[in-house]
Scaffold this motif. Sequence first.
Motif, mmCIF file in Angstrom:
data_model
loop_
_atom_site.group_PDB
_atom_site.id
_atom_site.type_symbol
_atom_site.label_atom_id
_atom_site.label_comp_id
_atom_site.label_asym_id
_atom_site.label_seq_id
_atom_site.Cartn_x
_atom_site.Cartn_y
_atom_site.Cartn_z
ATOM 1 N N UNK A 67 0.855 -1.186 0.000
ATOM 2 C CA UNK A 67 0.000 0.000 0.000
ATOM 3 C C UNK A 67 0.892 1.238 0.000
ATOM 4 N N UNK A 68 0.663 2.122 -0.952
ATOM 5 C CA UNK A 68 1.364 3.405 -1.009
ATOM 6 C C UNK A 68 0.495 4.441 -0.312
ATOM 7 N N UNK A 69 1.096 5.179 0.599
ATOM 8 C CA UNK A 69 0.380 6.184 1.382
ATOM 9 C C UNK A 69 1.039 7.528 1.123
ATOM 10 N N UNK A 70 0.244 8.488 0.667
ATOM 11 C CA UNK A 70 0.794 9.813 0.364
ATOM 12 C C UNK A 70 -0.240 10.873 0.713
ATOM 13 N N UNK A 71 0.134 12.111 0.524
ATOM 14 C CA UNK A 71 -0.759 13.224 0.825
ATOM 15 C C UNK A 71 -0.176 14.090 1.918
ATOM 16 N N UNK A 72 -0.719 15.293 2.061
ATOM 17 C CA UNK A 72 -0.138 16.229 3.016
ATOM 18 C C UNK A 72 -0.356 15.827 4.475
ATOM 19 N N UNK A 130 4.772 3.585 16.261
ATOM 20 C CA UNK A 130 5.700 4.148 17.248
ATOM 21 C C UNK A 130 6.986 4.647 16.592
ATOM 22 N N UNK A 131 7.005 4.729 15.268
ATOM 23 C CA UNK A 131 8.190 5.169 14.534
ATOM 24 C C UNK A 131 8.215 6.698 14.452
ATOM 25 N N UNK A 132 9.384 7.281 14.672
ATOM 26 C CA UNK A 132 9.557 8.717 14.494
ATOM 27 C C UNK A 132 9.653 8.983 12.995
ATOM 28 N N UNK A 133 8.645 9.592 12.418
ATOM 29 C CA UNK A 133 8.570 9.794 10.977
ATOM 30 C C UNK A 133 9.039 11.170 10.521
ATOM 31 N N UNK A 134 9.639 11.946 11.426
ATOM 32 C CA UNK A 134 10.199 13.234 11.031
ATOM 33 C C UNK A 134 11.234 12.970 9.934
ATOM 34 N N UNK A 135 11.303 13.828 8.913
ATOM 35 C CA UNK A 135 12.230 13.597 7.803
ATOM 36 C C UNK A 135 13.690 13.404 8.221
ATOM 37 N N UNK A 151 14.647 11.854 10.959
ATOM 38 C CA UNK A 151 14.747 10.538 11.586
ATOM 39 C C UNK A 151 14.351 9.414 10.632
ATOM 40 N N UNK A 152 13.494 9.705 9.677
ATOM 41 C CA UNK A 152 12.990 8.687 8.742
ATOM 42 C C UNK A 152 13.043 9.274 7.334
ATOM 43 N N UNK A 153 14.267 9.406 6.790
ATOM 44 C CA UNK A 153 14.418 10.030 5.473
ATOM 45 C C UNK A 153 14.036 9.073 4.344
ATOM 46 N N UNK A 154 14.039 9.578 3.131
ATOM 47 C CA UNK A 154 13.811 8.728 1.958
ATOM 48 C C UNK A 154 14.780 7.546 2.034
ATOM 49 N N UNK A 155 14.252 6.347 1.866
ATOM 50 C CA UNK A 155 15.060 5.137 1.922
ATOM 51 C C UNK A 155 15.018 4.428 3.268
ATOM 52 N N UNK A 156 14.496 5.080 4.297
ATOM 53 C CA UNK A 156 14.408 4.431 5.610
ATOM 54 C C UNK A 156 13.350 3.333 5.572
ATOM 55 N N UNK A 157 13.557 2.321 6.383
ATOM 56 C CA UNK A 157 12.592 1.221 6.489
ATOM 57 C C UNK A 157 12.547 0.752 7.933
ATOM 58 N N UNK A 176 5.621 15.945 -1.534
ATOM 59 C CA UNK A 176 5.057 15.299 -0.346
ATOM 60 C C UNK A 176 5.694 13.928 -0.116
ATOM 61 N N UNK A 177 5.808 13.558 1.148
ATOM 62 C CA UNK A 177 6.371 12.255 1.498
ATOM 63 C C UNK A 177 5.462 11.134 1.015
ATOM 64 N N UNK A 178 6.089 10.040 0.598
ATOM 65 C CA UNK A 178 5.377 8.830 0.195
ATOM 66 C C UNK A 178 5.887 7.697 1.074
ATOM 67 N N UNK A 179 4.972 6.956 1.660
ATOM 68 C CA UNK A 179 5.309 5.821 2.494
ATOM 69 C C UNK A 179 4.725 4.569 1.855
ATOM 70 N N UNK A 180 5.474 3.470 1.933
ATOM 71 C CA UNK A 180 5.012 2.204 1.393
ATOM 72 C C UNK A 180 4.911 1.214 2.532
ATOM 73 N N UNK A 181 3.796 0.547 2.597
ATOM 74 C CA UNK A 181 3.478 -0.344 3.695
ATOM 75 C C UNK A 181 3.285 -1.755 3.164
#
Length: 164
Positions: free
Chosen positions: A99-104, A115-120, A122-128, A149-154
């Motif tokens: 699932x790709x999750x995006x949006x503002x 519980x993950x710190x998703x600040x850019x 702490x969790x930059x592009x490429x983090x998993x 905008x950030x894109x997250x893949x789940x």
Amino acid sequence: ARGIEAGVSLTEIRNFDLVQVMARRGKAADMATAAKVRFGVAAPETPTAVGAADATLIWSGPDQFFVLSKGGKHSTEALAQAFASSASLSDQSHARVLISISGDKARAMLAKLSSIDLHPDAFPVGAAAATSIDHTSVTLRRGNDRDGLAVFNLLVFATFAESL
């Protein structure tokens, strides 16, 4: 709600190959060498994702990673010879949903659920990260930004995807 622009977009990604590669006991270095030869990049040793020419290697735990690709080039059968002496392979293509999750508001939504710190920083592009959302095991990966905008893949087990 009508008249309100959505802040989060969820998109199911279909038709992908997903193989878990797990080092056999005492063979982590051999597995890493085999991955470098096969993909031209080092396998992730920490919670990150590494892009190769036609696949993404996603850390899934100590001495193991997923190979995410399309077109069958990196299916279990295609990888069997490369990892024959160093790792066990498990086809997860039909066991997981991507699932790709995006949006503002995507980052804010995910921050409330995990519980993950998703600040850019702490969790930059490429983090998993292997984590859980609502007691459901997931692999969360930060993809390349889209439209600023950030894109997250789940990755989530297929049997839990709908309820998640």
